[in-house]
Design an enzyme around this catalytic site. Structure first.
Site, mmCIF file in Angstrom:
data_model
loop_
_atom_site.group_PDB
_atom_site.id
_atom_site.type_symbol
_atom_site.label_atom_id
_atom_site.label_comp_id
_atom_site.label_asym_id
_atom_site.label_seq_id
_atom_site.Cartn_x
_atom_site.Cartn_y
_atom_site.Cartn_z
ATOM 1 N N SER A 99 0.863 -1.201 0.086
ATOM 2 C CA SER A 99 -0.018 0.053 0.041
ATOM 3 C C SER A 99 0.931 1.276 0.092
ATOM 4 O O SER A 99 1.982 1.063 0.363
ATOM 5 C CB SER A 99 -0.854 0.050 1.110
ATOM 6 O OG SER A 99 -1.794 -1.027 1.281
ATOM 7 N N GLN A 100 0.252 2.180 -0.491
ATOM 8 C CA GLN A 100 0.703 3.637 -0.411
ATOM 9 C C GLN A 100 1.157 3.878 1.145
ATOM 10 O O GLN A 100 0.242 4.056 1.909
ATOM 11 C CB GLN A 100 -0.094 4.798 -0.951
ATOM 12 C CG GLN A 100 0.468 6.018 -1.017
ATOM 13 C CD GLN A 100 -0.602 7.031 -1.434
ATOM 14 O OE1 GLN A 100 -1.977 6.737 -1.564
ATOM 15 N NE2 GLN A 100 -0.076 7.984 -2.148
#
Length: 328
Positions: A99-100
């Site tokens: 994920s970011q």
């Protein structure tokens, strides 16, 4: 410093890691000193030894041991960019991603953990998120569930490499992990069509469930095994779906102007009310109510059903959530 030395300095893992922590702190997503310490102690590159990047109709794999120094440099720059990274593809299907980092930090902050809390993570992925939780809470308080044994084993290896040994369980995340229950927090890192009822029964009263639903993040308070309710955060969130419980397509958006289909706020409402409102009805309501953002919507979960709502769970705008039986 020569040009070669300068390039080497710019792609040094420790330098890149420290720079990312500073950038996340400057962006205001590491306000809690405990989470800043966790991000500073857990380097992302050890959890993402390779990732895939789109190149035209195909994909290109960048990895840490590429013999080409320029490609290794691109790998490291990609790892420490504030971007989600595709880490597993099988037969053309996206299975897992990292994920970011800024979104991870926002979610961990919103999880609102306390010392001693027991956390269940749905979707182990690379193990990076579990490592941050272990640093904050201790291994014994962290359980992470992953459907794919190969991905789960990879996460275990990455975690052990930094000395973390949480419970990494191979299984269906929609079923939770009854053997390790009860939990104070459930953190979901894959997209949901609705909330699996099994999770509520594995939570202590007052527990918090945080996860992606539609294109937002829902934060539910679990009152007891029969009721959870809460609102969406304002942040957008796009995640790999929970496999085996994928949301049904929203269907044709007849009568909706194309430019509004690309409007982030309206797209959220359209997905949240799919199957309950015709897209034109959703558009009329959205305009009438002042183009509401995610934070005005919420969700209620009971044994009898699940509903999304606008502003008030007892108000006039309430819709059944997702497809019956999905995620159970």
């Amino acid at each position: 410093m020569g040009a070669h030395e300068a390039r080497a300095h710019l792609v040094d893992p420790e330098v890149a890691h420290a720079a990312q922590v500073r950038e996340l702190a400057a962006a205001g997503v590491l306000r809690d000193p405990a989470w800043r310490a966790a991000f500073a102690a857990v380097p992302r590159h050890l959890f993402v030894p390779w990732f895939w990047t789109g190149r035209g109709a195909g994909h290109e794999r960048l990895w840490c041991e590429d013999p080409d120094p320029e490609r290794r440099a691109r790998w490291l720059r990609g790892v420490y960019a504030d971007e989600p990274l595709v880490t597993r593809i099988r037969d053309g299907e996206l299975l897992s991603s990292s994920s970011q980092p800024s979104l991870m930090a926002k979610m961990l902050h919103a999880l609102d953990v306390r010392d001693g809390d027991d956390v269940l993570e749905i979707g182990a992925g690379t193990g990076y998120n579990a490592a941050l939780l272990c640093h904050r809470l201790g291994d014994e308080h962290v359980t992470t569930v992953e459907l794919d044994e190969e991905i789960a084993e990879s996460a275990r290896t990455h975690l052990a490499g930094l000395g973390f040994h949480p419970a990494v369980v191979t299984g269906d995340g929609a079923r939770g992990c009854p053997a390790r229950a009860p939990f104070d927090r459930i953190l979901v890192t894959c997209g949901l069509p609705r909330i699996p009822p099994a999770w509520l029964a594995q939570c202590r009263p007052g527990a918090r469930i945080l996860g992606p639903l539609s294109t937002g993040l829902i934060a539910l308070e679990v009152r007891d095994a029969g009721l959870a309710e809460g609102r969406f955060l304002h942040n957008p969130a796009y995640f790999v779906p929970l496999r085996g419980a994928g949301a049904a397509p929203a269907g044709p958006a007849g009568g909706v102007p194309y430019e509004l289909l690309e409007n982030d706020r309206f797209q959220f409402m359209l997905m949240l009310t799919a199957g309950a409102l015709h897209p034109r009805e959703a558009l009329d309501l959205w305009r009438r109510e002042g183009r509401p953002g995610r934070e005005r919507f919420g969700v209620t979960v009971t044994p009898e059903g699940q509903w999304s709502w606008l502003d008030d769970p007892q108000g006039p705008y309430v819709w059944p959530l997702g497809e019956e039986g999905a995620g159970s």
